[in-house]
Each structure stands twice: as C-alpha cells, then as structure tokens.
Design a protein around this motif. Structure first.
Motif, short mmCIF file in Angstrom:
data_model
loop_
_atom_site.label_atom_id
_atom_site.label_comp_id
_atom_site.label_asym_id
_atom_site.label_seq_id
_atom_site.Cartn_x
_atom_site.Cartn_y
_atom_site.Cartn_z
N SER A 1 15.00 -46.67 7.84
CA SER A 1 13.93 -45.68 7.94
C SER A 1 14.09 -44.54 6.95
N ARG A 17 12.78 -51.16 -0.15
CA ARG A 17 13.73 -50.05 -0.03
C ARG A 17 14.89 -50.29 -0.99
N GLU A 20 11.82 -45.67 -0.94
CA GLU A 20 11.10 -46.86 -1.35
C GLU A 20 10.96 -46.88 -2.87
N GLY A 73 10.27 -51.51 7.02
CA GLY A 73 10.55 -50.10 6.75
C GLY A 73 11.41 -49.42 7.78
#
Length: 784
Positions: free
Chosen positions: A232, A253, A236, A194
């Motif tokens: 980041s 992602r 998602e 992530g």
C-alpha cells in the motif's frame, strides 16, 4: 557537412556497395550480422532435459506430438534409452474449453496416482507463472479443472501430501480445492491490487530475491505456510506505450532506493480449523511475529530497519515431533541474516543461526538444505572470505566445514548420505572455469574439511545437473572455443552417453575459421591482477595499430572473462575482429565474481568508481602496446555494462582514454533503481549520499569531450532499468551542449529482443563501431 567528411562518406558508401556485392556471393555460412542475430544456423542445439525421477538416470519430460496439437508426458532412461509414455496428450480433452489442453508444467501427487497439469500459461514479468490447472487421474484417465476459468488465472497450484486437496493462488488470495467434494474455499480474502498480496510476491521480491511461489504445504499436510505482503505504501511506476493512438500505461509498484518497501510476514493456515462454509479463514491463520510488518515506520526509520526482509521460507523435518517453518530474516542493509524456526501452533519464532557480514550477504537457492537423516542441515557462508559449505545440527549447533580454501563453491549439489560424500561445483583450479568436485563428509565435530577431489576432466565450464539419488549427473560443458555439449555420467565421472553433441555447429564454426579469445592478465588501478581476454583478428599484425573495443559488464559477482561458450555476443565480437580488424578485450574488474569476498566487496558503497578506474587502467595498459591505436579505444556494455561504459568514459582519466562508448540499457543514477539490489551494495541514499552522487553517470555528463563518440540505447518497456535512466542522461547531456546518438526501442524490455530487433540493434552498434573506431576521423563529436 565538411568536404573531408563528405569525401569519407562517399568513399564509405562505395565500399558498402562493393561489400554488399561481395556478401551476395559469399557462402551461406559466412559470418554476417544476419547469420548471428536473425538465424539459428550459428545457435547450438540444446538437450531438452526434464525432471529427474526418484532413482537412477531417469527423467520425465514433455514432448509435443508430431501430428497433432497434443503434448505427451514421457519417462525416459538416459542410459538404456528406454522410454514410456506416461500421459497420452490426446486424452487431455478439457470439457470446460472443449479442446485439447497442452502440458506446460506438471506435478505428480506423492502416491503417483494423479498429475497436476498447468496449461495456457501467461507471463508475469520474467516467467509464465499464471494459467490454469487440471487434475489428471492416471487410473481413471479423467481430467478435472481445479477451478473455473471465469474466476481468473491460477498460480502455483500444489497437491497436499495425500492428494485430496489442491491449494493455489488467484488474484492475490490463497484458495484450497477439496478434490473429493469439489468444493473451493478461500483461505484469504484481503488480497487486492495495490494493497495485499497472499501466496506470491511484488516486483522487487521477484526480481532481486528470485521469489515467485509464496506458499508451501507442511510435510504432514496439516498446515499451509504462506507469505503475505502489503504494498500500500510503495510508490507506483508507469511505463508508457506510445505505439497506440493515445498513450496507454502499464503501472506497477516499484520501490526505488531509499523508498518504502512492501511490508511482509509469514502466516500459517491450520487446515483443521478451516470452516468451508465461510469465505476467509482468520480463525485458522496464525502469523509469526518477525518484526518485518511495521507499517508505522517513517521512510527514515525504515532505511535502517533491523528486520526488513523475509527472503526464504520452507518446512523443517520433524524436530521434537513437530514440523516447523524455517525462514530467512534480513535487515534493510542485507548484511545480517537470521535463520528462524517458527512454531505453527504458537506462532513463536526462535533464532537457530545468525550470520553477519561487514558488507552484505547474498541470498540464493541452495544456500540452506536439510539432510535426509533428519538431524543435520548444510549452510553456505562467506564468513571465511570465500563461499563454502558448512554442516550444522538441526538445533543450530555447528559441526564443521565441509569445504574450505581460497576458492569459491558456486553450487552445492547435495550429500550422498550413504557414502558420506558431498558434491559441488567450484573454482578451486581457476576462477574462470567451473568444475565438479567431491569431498568426504565427517558427521562428527571437526575443524577442517577433507581434501576435495575433482571429478570433471575437460577444461572449461561445467554446468552440472545431478540426479535425485546423486548417483548420476548431466554435464553441460562448453569452452571459449567449443559450443555446449551434454553428456551423461556416473557420479564418479564415468561417461555413459552423449546426449547432445552439437557436431554440426562445430563443423560450421570450423569452416568459418574464427579467431579465439586468448586469456591474459592486466593490472587494476591498485595493481591487483585482473582476469582478461583478448580477441585478435586472424591476420593480426602487431606492427600495425588496431582499434580496440573493450566489452564490460563489471557488476557484483558477475564474470565476462570465462572459459565458456559466449554465444551470439562472442560471435559479434569475432565478426568485428574479422570484418574491421578490431581487437576486442574484456576485463573483469574488482567487484566481479569467482575470486572471493574481499575482491567482490571492493566497490561496496561506491559502485562504479573502483570498477571504472580498473577499466581505465586496463585500457591505458593496452594503449602502451605497439599494436594499439590509443586514439581509437572504445568500450561497450549492456545493463550494468552500459552503466560501466558511461562511468569509464566520463570519470577520472576516462575522457582521455576512451574515444567511443556504446551504452545499452544503462543505470545512470542508483537512486532510480530498486531497493533490494541497490541497497545491498550501496546502502540507502539517506546513509550514503556521496556514494550515490559520485556513482551516478548523471553527475559527469559535462565531462563528455568533443572527440568522444557516444551512443545510448534503451527499450521504453524496460521494467528493470527504466528508460527514465537514459532520458535523464539525455537531459543532462543536452543541458551541457554535448552531442551523442540515441536509439529507442518502443515496447521492448531490458533484453531488447523479439522479431528482427536484435538484428536492427547490432546493425546499429556495428555501424557506430565502424564510424567511431574504424574511420580515420569520428563522424560525431560534442560541440562546445
């Protein structure tokens, strides 16, 4: 059920029972759906191939042992048929797992003394890129794991030039193993799910730029260059598994059009500055300032970012005594490409070549290649309106074109620098074929290319694999009437041997006496001639009206009208022709490949609109033929073809033209698809709102007519075109009170395959064709 339909249903059931009895008496090689989709009898044998040696017609390849679980590494001369077992797989006993390991991939060290063996691989999206690596010492016949399995999967391991170290990626961090001391050092430590990725890529870079392996040793072994991404701020996406008692989710992602991409930059590890006593080496890493790492940008600012992507990277030969890092930098719109050289010591970059296009620039492997003379590189560009090869000095000074003309180079194979001859595959003679050519190369400044000479003889599609020394090639050749064969040739075209002939399949196909597609031309909506093929049943009667099924893909740069073997898709079309007297037609609309940049750019910022207009125009021309029943014209496609099916059925004159549509895994709104692919052709939704609106089938759901039959098909584990597309189409159709069919395949990806899935799918599609195009009256229709 109305009485007429009940009578039709009873009659159909009787015919089905009768046909089942007939099928039971048919020869084993009869063309059936099961023979096509649940058997290998109509699938071609393939030549295994391998990896070219440095010289000659010699390959190495992995061979399973016939009696054990072992795999061997074989060296084989394709011309003389001499073979040698380089590694006996029965010796690959791994002490850490107490069993034999199999060779799934391999890499020799530069001096040939060691082999890096990849085993127990696991798929990451499309390819098996994570697993475990072992070093096999050929002289000592010892097998040593690169790292402990307990620490996790390893990816993309590589020897340094002296084979004293191995670098690899694990859990998004870059590591190096000293083979002499056995010590392992973490070069980065910030990788985490992530957030940061070191040495490999996120989903969209892998899918749309084809990037997976994200680091490379310098030719002198002093440095490692690597990609770093930060995902980041990306959104998602979750796929839901409903086959379990409680739903389970696969999350990843996935930046959709107009959303934030991962930040990206390229770093260089100075191996002389690595401190093996510490974890993480910030003192040894320098990052190039490419302007692509800018997390402070807003979504609106990033939508027009001039420095958004780093799409390729590698090392130059020595230039003024130093190996530099070359890289492609692109803007968010992907119509500006900078070739940069980065100094690994200072971290500074310098532009060497700048390419700009009014629409977009395609990125592909082989676009850029240094020559062995250490002074030149070649670069493929569409700046003249067609894709051609150009020669430069290493400092970016232009020398001149290697190829030119109103045709496309589709693959550059290399330059024999001793003979000054370039080899390439191209469309010079026809856009529906691929042939191998050679052309002389001038190393001095020049304005025009020399005349190219065709090497391959046979009409059709030639997929060329040239040897490392460019003195031999393997030709995988097929045509629309012949399955692939593999032959070995000298570079001048002289055939040396047949490697795989598929004669048995040719005999089975001949016994089936299947109809062959005939190539033709139809007019686009604006009158442009379009390539097409028409597949008619063997007993075609032009005085009889036939149903027509159009097969479409239609997406940027892709062709369906080609003189090559069509595999199971072609066989299914032939099955429809012979079983139901359906005429199958395919048309390559404007925007497809092989015909130059202007032709391919027609749909720019308006995807789906001109292409659908072309499919409608082609269908209307067919409807004017005496042998076409203009009330029974259907269209079908998969992926972009599923999208085109919906756009063709629902826009313009589509509702008056197409009676039925089979849409498999379609895009229904480009705002739901990924950034890199979508924005290449559509820009962002922020800058092209109208293009996105009018290019979305969702916009036209209420255009489905009562006499149009539609089936939607999707796999709910499609990580590429999410099932969300079809769900939203279903939702809009239901809101408009439109009736349609829908088939969902649980846990199936974009390919909708595995086990008997394809048989089930094509049985369903066949039944739909029969009911919608072959019956006198449709069995479905929208209720107003």
């Amino acid at each position: 059920m109305p009485s007429r339909r009940l009578a039709l249903w009873i009659a159909s059931l009787a015919l089905l029972m009768a046909s089942t009895s007939v099928r039971a008496q048919q020869a084993p090689d009869a063309l059936t759906l099961r023979a096509i989709h649940a058997s290998d009898r109509l699938s071609p044998e393939s030549f295994q191939g391998g990896r070219w040696a440095e010289k000659g017609p010699v390959i190495t390849f992995i061979e399973p042992d016939s009696t054990t679980d072992a795999t061997h590494l074989i060296r084989y001369n394709l011309d003389t048929e001499e073979r040698e077992r380089l590694i006996d797989g029965t010796n690959l006993q791994a002490d850490d797992v107490d069993r034999l390991i199999t060779i799934e991939d391999y890499q020799y060290s530069a001096d040939g003394s060691k082999v890096l063996i990849f085993t127990d691989a696991v798929r990451v999206w499309r390819y098996k890129t994570k697993g475990y690596y072992y070093v096999y010492d050929l002289e000592r016949q010892t097998l040593t794991p690169v790292a402990s399995r307990d620490a996790g999967y390893q990816m993309f391991a590589k020897f340094n030039p002296s084979a004293t170290k191995v670098a690899f990626v694990r859990k998004r961090n870059l590591y190096v193993k000293n083979l002499e001391t056995g010590s392992e050092t973490a070069l980065t430590t910030d990788g985490a799910d992530g957030t940061i990725i070191n040495g490999t890529f996120d989903w969209v870079y892998e899918e749309e730029f084809g990037l997976r392996d994200g680091f490379e040793w310098s030719p002198d072994g002093k440095y490692i260059a690597f990609f770093k991404l930060d995902e980041s701020d990306t959104r998602e996406f979750a796929m839901t598994d409903y086959t379990t008692r409680y739903p389970e989710y696969k999350r990843f992602r996935y930046p959709k059009a107009g959303e934030v991409n991962s930040e990206i930059k390229i770093g260089v590890v100075d191996m002389s500055a690595v401190d093996t006593t510490q974890s993480g080496q910030p003192q040894a890493i320098t990052y190039f300032n490419t302007g692509t790492w800018d997390p402070g940008l807003t979504k609106q600012e990033e939508a027009t970012d001039p420095h958004e992507y780093l799409a390729r990277m590698g090392w130059t030969p020595e230039i003024d005594g130093t190996h530099r890092v070359w890289m492609y930098r692109m803007n968010r719109g992907q119509n500006e490409l900078d070739l940069l050289y980065g100094d690994p010591q200072s971290g500074t970059t310098a532009p060497i070549l700048e390419e700009e296009n009014e629409t977009y620039i395609d990125i592909e492997d082989g676009k850029f290649q240094f020559l062995d003379d250490g002074e030149h590189f070649v670069f493929l560009s569409e700046r003249t309106g067609h894709n051609h090869i150009h020669l430069y000095r290493n400092d970016g000074a232009y020398v001149g074109p290697i190829t030119d003309g109103n045709w496309e180079v589709t693959r550059f194979h290399g330059i024999d620098e001793e003979r000054l001859v370039a080899y390439f595959t191209a469309t010079r003679d026809t856009s529906i074929e691929r042939q191998l050519y050679q052309v002389g190369v001038s190393m001095g400044a020049h304005e025009a290319a020399m005349e190219a000479e065709r090497i391959t003889d046979a009409d059709g599609w030639h997929s060329i694999n040239m040897s490392t020394d460019l003195r031999y090639y393997i030709d995988q050749h097929s045509s629309v009437t012949a399955p692939p064969t593999w032959t070995l040739h000298r570079a001048d075209g002289t055939q040396l041997s047949v490697l795989q002939d598929n004669e048995a399949l040719e005999q089975r196909l001949a016994a089936l006496d299947l109809p062959a597609p005939q190539f033709a031309s139809v007019s686009a909506a604006d009158g442009t001639p379009l390539n097409a093929y028409v597949l008619k049943p063997n007993d075609f009667d032009r005085t009889h009206e036939h149903p027509v099924l159009m097969y479409v893909y239609g997406g940027p740069g892709v062709q369906t009208v080609t003189n090559r073997w069509g595999g199971s898709r072609l066989l299914w079309h032939q099955y429809l022709a012979e079983t139901y007297n359906v005429v199958v037609v395919s048309v390559d609309n404007r925007g497809t490949g092989g015909r130059g940049k202007a032709f391919q750019d027609v749909p720019f910022e308006q995807l789906g609109q001109p292409e659908a207009a072309d499919q409608i125009a082609a269908a209307q021309q067919l409807a004017d033929s005496t042998w076409v029943d203009d009330d029974r014209i259907g269209i079908w496609g998969w992926s972009y073809g599923g999208y085109m099916t919906l756009m063709s059925m629902l826009t313009g004159d589509g509702p008056d033209t197409f009676h039925a549509g089979l849409s498999v895994a379609p895009v229904t709104d480009w705002r739901l698809y990924d950034t890199i692919y979508t924005e290449r052709y559509m820009s962002t939704p922020q800058t092209n709102a109208d293009g996105y609106k009018w290019g979305a089938p969702l916009t036209y759901a209420d255009s489905l007519r009562a006499d149009q039959d539609l089936i939607l098909v999707h796999g709910d584990f499609d990580d590429n075109v999410h099932v969300q597309h079809t769900v939203q189409m279903v939702n809009n159709l239901q809101k408009a009170n439109k009736q349609f069919s829908f088939m969902l395949y649980p846990k199936k990806t974009h390919s909708i395959a595995g086990g008997t899935t394809r048989l089930h799918l094509f049985t369903k599609l066949t039944e739909f064709v029969e009911e919608s195009l072959v019956e006198d009256e449709p069995l479905m229709g929208a209720t107003e």
